[in-house]
Each structure stands twice: as structure tokens, then as C-alpha cells.
Design a protein around this motif. Sequence first.
Motif, PDB file in Angstrom:
ATOM      1  N   UNK A 244     -29.427  15.074  15.356  1.00  0.00           N
ATOM      2  CA  UNK A 244     -29.547  14.702  13.653  1.00  0.00           C
ATOM      3  C   UNK A 244     -29.409  13.318  13.687  1.00  0.00           C
ATOM      4  N   UNK A 245     -29.867  12.802  12.877  1.00  0.00           N
ATOM      5  CA  UNK A 245     -30.026  11.430  13.041  1.00  0.00           C
ATOM      6  C   UNK A 245     -29.059  11.285  11.812  1.00  0.00           C
ATOM      7  N   UNK A 246     -28.441  11.879  11.110  1.00  0.00           N
ATOM      8  CA  UNK A 246     -27.215  11.043  10.061  1.00  0.00           C
ATOM      9  C   UNK A 246     -25.892  11.386  10.288  1.00  0.00           C
ATOM     10  N   UNK A 247     -26.238  11.976  11.572  1.00  0.00           N
ATOM     11  CA  UNK A 247     -24.743  12.066  12.329  1.00  0.00           C
ATOM     12  C   UNK A 247     -24.593  10.804  13.472  1.00  0.00           C
ATOM     13  N   UNK A 248     -25.908  10.034  13.860  1.00  0.00           N
ATOM     14  CA  UNK A 248     -25.734   9.447  15.015  1.00  0.00           C
ATOM     15  C   UNK A 248     -24.688   8.440  15.512  1.00  0.00           C
ATOM     16  N   UNK A 249     -24.476   7.707  14.286  1.00  0.00           N
ATOM     17  CA  UNK A 249     -23.024   6.245  14.066  1.00  0.00           C
ATOM     18  C   UNK A 249     -21.928   7.197  14.170  1.00  0.00           C
ATOM     19  N   UNK A 250     -21.820   8.159  13.277  1.00  0.00           N
ATOM     20  CA  UNK A 250     -19.844   8.883  13.638  1.00  0.00           C
ATOM     21  C   UNK A 250     -20.785   9.520  14.359  1.00  0.00           C
ATOM     22  N   UNK A 251     -20.926  10.098  15.147  1.00  0.00           N
ATOM     23  CA  UNK A 251     -21.031  10.701  17.064  1.00  0.00           C
ATOM     24  C   UNK A 251     -21.089   9.581  17.305  1.00  0.00           C
ATOM     25  N   UNK A 252     -21.134   8.270  17.715  1.00  0.00           N
ATOM     26  CA  UNK A 252     -21.416   7.456  18.213  1.00  0.00           C
ATOM     27  C   UNK A 252     -21.837   7.633  19.295  1.00  0.00           C
ATOM     28  N   UNK A 253     -23.580   8.497  18.786  1.00  0.00           N
ATOM     29  CA  UNK A 253     -25.322   8.788  20.238  1.00  0.00           C
ATOM     30  C   UNK A 253     -24.804  10.223  20.248  1.00  0.00           C
ATOM     31  N   UNK A 254     -23.366  11.069  19.807  1.00  0.00           N
ATOM     32  CA  UNK A 254     -23.991  12.053  20.502  1.00  0.00           C
ATOM     33  C   UNK A 254     -24.663  13.113  19.809  1.00  0.00           C
ATOM     34  N   UNK A 255     -25.451  12.855  18.523  1.00  0.00           N
ATOM     35  CA  UNK A 255     -25.785  13.559  17.882  1.00  0.00           C
ATOM     36  C   UNK A 255     -27.038  13.777  17.909  1.00  0.00           C
ATOM     37  N   UNK A 256     -27.638  12.680  19.200  1.00  0.00           N
ATOM     38  CA  UNK A 256     -29.093  12.856  19.766  1.00  0.00           C
ATOM     39  C   UNK A 256     -29.120  14.501  20.476  1.00  0.00           C
ATOM     40  N   UNK A 257     -28.682  14.795  19.674  1.00  0.00           N
ATOM     41  CA  UNK A 257     -28.742  16.350  21.034  1.00  0.00           C
ATOM     42  C   UNK A 257     -29.736  16.783  21.538  1.00  0.00           C
ATOM     43  N   UNK A 258     -31.379  17.060  21.031  1.00  0.00           N
ATOM     44  CA  UNK A 258     -31.891  18.051  21.797  1.00  0.00           C
ATOM     45  C   UNK A 258     -32.312  16.680  23.131  1.00  0.00           C
ATOM     46  N   UNK A 259     -32.075  15.276  22.584  1.00  0.00           N
ATOM     47  CA  UNK A 259     -32.407  14.294  23.714  1.00  0.00           C
ATOM     48  C   UNK A 259     -31.545  14.798  25.071  1.00  0.00           C
TER      49      UNK A 259
END
Length: 320
Positions: A244-259
Motif C-alpha cells: 500500500x504505497x500511500x501508507x508508506x511514509x506514515x508506516x515508516x516503510x511497514x506498508x510494503x507488506x507484500x514485500x
Amino acid sequence: MTVELTGSAAAAATGGDTDRAARRLAYVTVCVPAAGFVAAVAYAWRYGFTVVDGLLLAVMYLVTAFGVEGGMHRFFSHRAFSAGRVVTALWGVAGSMAAQGPIVFWVATHRIHHAFTDTDRDPHSPRPIGTGPLARVRGLWHGHVGWLFTVRRDNWSKHVPDLLADRTVMRVNELYFVWVLLGLALPAALGGLLTWSVGGAVSGLLWGGLARIFLLDQVTWGVNSIGHTLGSRPYKTRDNSRNVAAMAPFSVGGSWHNNHHARPSLAHNRHAFWQIDLTGMFITLLDRLGLIHDVRYPKSSGAHRRAAGRSNREHRRRQP
């Protein structure tokens, strides 16, 4: 389609037997920060939102977001790098100040999630619950926050033997509520000192404390719910994890969940040059400063291979 449910998902649908203490704590964990966020907005509406408020919110958010994603997740859950006692304790304190549960709870739940991802044994899978048009909504709610009210503490110890054997981790774990209170007291004290006013302390408590917890909760839980429902799937994993690219800055990278689900042991979730992974960058910085070691970098990256080599050599030199 009818979905047969067992475990925590069934409890979410049927109100099955749950741990009462955990359920009471879930109400506090969910409701108090939500009330604090509402109070913060109301207070700002009446007295304004200052630069100090914004700084305290941003700094405390970053500290605890790194504590959750870098500490609770990549360090304690997946052992993506190693650290000495002091740094281990600091990771634990920062993660605990997020008020998402003690280390043992967080890690046990997450390891169970990886072991049974998107099955009926996954504590927080957003799979549809029941039948009818609201089945997906119920599942999404369960995956986001509803699971907290149904989670059980069955056989946690078998999922975290490494943590139970670590005195530093267990000491931090035992003092969980102290760290939560510290996460509220720090922004309150700083707000009062920086503005030299009671109003600044109140605003610091609301924005740097309770509202910050509420906002980070939504992002962390959003990785559980949205990150298994919407987004891209560059890796065909056995689960429904998504980036979920849109969440990447707010999750400090955690939203690249499939990765992450494709290569969960890595310290970095960034698998493409354009993907923002602030936690991975922070881990690399700590590695270069010699504060952590044995970092698991993606083997496909030459730069990361060189950094990993430096880390291992420096660690060997530090050994007696």
C-alpha cells in the motif's frame, strides 16, 4: 460464499470465550486514545494548534513508529538484525510507548500471523466473516481492530522462547505500563517547558501523547486490514498480503507488506528504488554507526551486501 470460522475469527463473529483481562485492556487500548484524539481536536479548535504541538506530535510519532516497525516488528519478531542490551532496551521502550501491547504480546501475535496468514488461525486476517453483503465489512473491521477484543493467550510461550530467555527483553516487557505512561509524560513535560505554560503541557499530552497513539494505531492496524485487502502484489505469496504505497511514509516503510511477506527476515522492505522505507534507512544508519550488527540486507543489492560485510567485520572486531 459461506466461510467456516474457528479461532479468533469465530470469536469475532460469535462472541466466543476470550481472555477477560485482554478484553478489558483492549477497551482501554482502543477507547482512551480515540477519546484523546477527539479531545485534542476540540482543544485545538478552542486554543489553536501551535508549532510546538506539531513538533511534539511529529517527534513522538516518529520515535514510536520506529519503535513499532523497527523494534517490535523487524527486530523482536523477525530478528532482522542484532543489538546489545542497551540498544535492545531502547528499541523495546520506544515500541512500548506506542501502547500497542507489551513486547511478548506483540511478537507472539505477529509470529502467529505469519505462521497462519489469512487462514482462520490468523489473529487479524480481514477475510470475510459470515455471509451476506456485510461479510467483507465485518472481516475488514476484525482485521483492523476487532481482533483485539477476541485475541487469546493460548500457547504464546511456544512462539517466543527466544524472548522469554532474554532478561533484558523480559524486564522491559514487565515495565510495559511504565513506558506507556512515559510516552504520555514526555510530550506533556516538553510542551509545558517549551511554552512555559500549563496549556502547553495539556496540549503536549493530547497531541504528542494520546492523539499520536491513536494515529499510529490506525496506521499499524491499517497494515493488517488494508494491507491484506487492497494494493499491489508484485510477489505471488501464499497469502493476500499487498503493498500500500500511500501508507508508506506514515508506516515508516511497514506498508510494503507484500514485500515483507515475500522476504520477512530482511531488515529492509524497500525492493525498488522508488519505495520509501524510513525504517530501513534508520536501521542502515544504526549499522554504520556500529550500534547494531548482523543486519539482514537484500542480497540483490550490492550496496547492501557491502554494508552487511562491514557490519559483520565490525562485529567480529568487537568480540573479545
